[in-house]
Design a protein around this motif. Sequence first.
Motif, PDB file in Angstrom:
ATOM      1  N   GLY A  30       0.842  -1.183   0.000  1.00  0.00           N
ATOM      2  CA  GLY A  30       0.000   0.000   0.000  1.00  0.00           C
ATOM      3  C   GLY A  30       0.878   1.233   0.000  1.00  0.00           C
ATOM      4  O   GLY A  30       2.061   1.171   0.359  1.00  0.00           O
ATOM      5  N   TYR A  31       0.316   2.346  -0.413  1.00  0.00           N
ATOM      6  CA  TYR A  31       1.057   3.605  -0.324  1.00  0.00           C
ATOM      7  C   TYR A  31       0.074   4.753  -0.115  1.00  0.00           C
ATOM      8  O   TYR A  31      -1.049   4.732  -0.586  1.00  0.00           O
ATOM      9  N   ARG A  32       0.544   5.723   0.670  1.00  0.00           N
ATOM     10  CA  ARG A  32      -0.225   6.934   0.947  1.00  0.00           C
ATOM     11  C   ARG A  32       0.457   8.095   0.229  1.00  0.00           C
ATOM     12  O   ARG A  32       1.671   8.258   0.331  1.00  0.00           O
ATOM     13  N   VAL A  33      -0.340   8.876  -0.471  1.00  0.00           N
ATOM     14  CA  VAL A  33       0.193   9.994  -1.247  1.00  0.00           C
ATOM     15  C   VAL A  33      -0.361  11.302  -0.691  1.00  0.00           C
ATOM     16  O   VAL A  33      -1.558  11.417  -0.397  1.00  0.00           O
ATOM     17  N   ARG A  34       0.528  12.270  -0.565  1.00  0.00           N
ATOM     18  CA  ARG A  34       0.148  13.626  -0.143  1.00  0.00           C
ATOM     19  C   ARG A  34       0.596  14.572  -1.255  1.00  0.00           C
ATOM     20  O   ARG A  34       1.785  14.672  -1.554  1.00  0.00           O
ATOM     21  N   ILE A  35      -0.375  15.244  -1.869  1.00  0.00           N
ATOM     22  CA  ILE A  35      -0.117  16.164  -2.978  1.00  0.00           C
ATOM     23  C   ILE A  35      -0.404  17.574  -2.474  1.00  0.00           C
ATOM     24  O   ILE A  35      -1.521  17.858  -2.030  1.00  0.00           O
ATOM     25  N   SER A  36       0.594  18.445  -2.528  1.00  0.00           N
ATOM     26  CA  SER A  36       0.461  19.820  -2.022  1.00  0.00           C
ATOM     27  C   SER A  36       0.668  20.811  -3.154  1.00  0.00           C
ATOM     28  O   SER A  36       1.644  20.708  -3.903  1.00  0.00           O
TER      29      SER A  36
END
Length: 125
Positions: A30-36
């Motif tokens: 799994g992976y968590r992505v944070r786009i800013s």
Amino acid sequence: MSEKYRIEVEVSAFFVEEQSDIAHDQYAFGYRVRISNTGSLGATLISRHWLISNAHGEQQEVRGQGVIGEQPHLAPGQVFEYSSWAQLTTPWGQMRGTYQMHADDGQRFDAEIPEFHLILPRMLH
């Protein structure tokens, strides 16, 4: 690219044991992505392009519209987060890619997804 078009992407990955079948070389991560949006203009995430490599150097290319069924718009200073997953046939590999963005002024640009590693936890020792 101008300071107007700045998207930063951070990713953290983890092994998903319950979705894996190690005896049959199926490893789920799994992976968590944070786009800013750190730029001065809003932008919409139109599509994604991933390069997924396993420990043997075999590469899979994935393209698609948006992320998790969405094409999020990020105003300046706004953050969008989501989780997803990938499956490998080896206990480690890596992913990298780009998001294709469409700025509010009509300009299209790519936001780089930096390479991150998918590693079976016991491989770290």
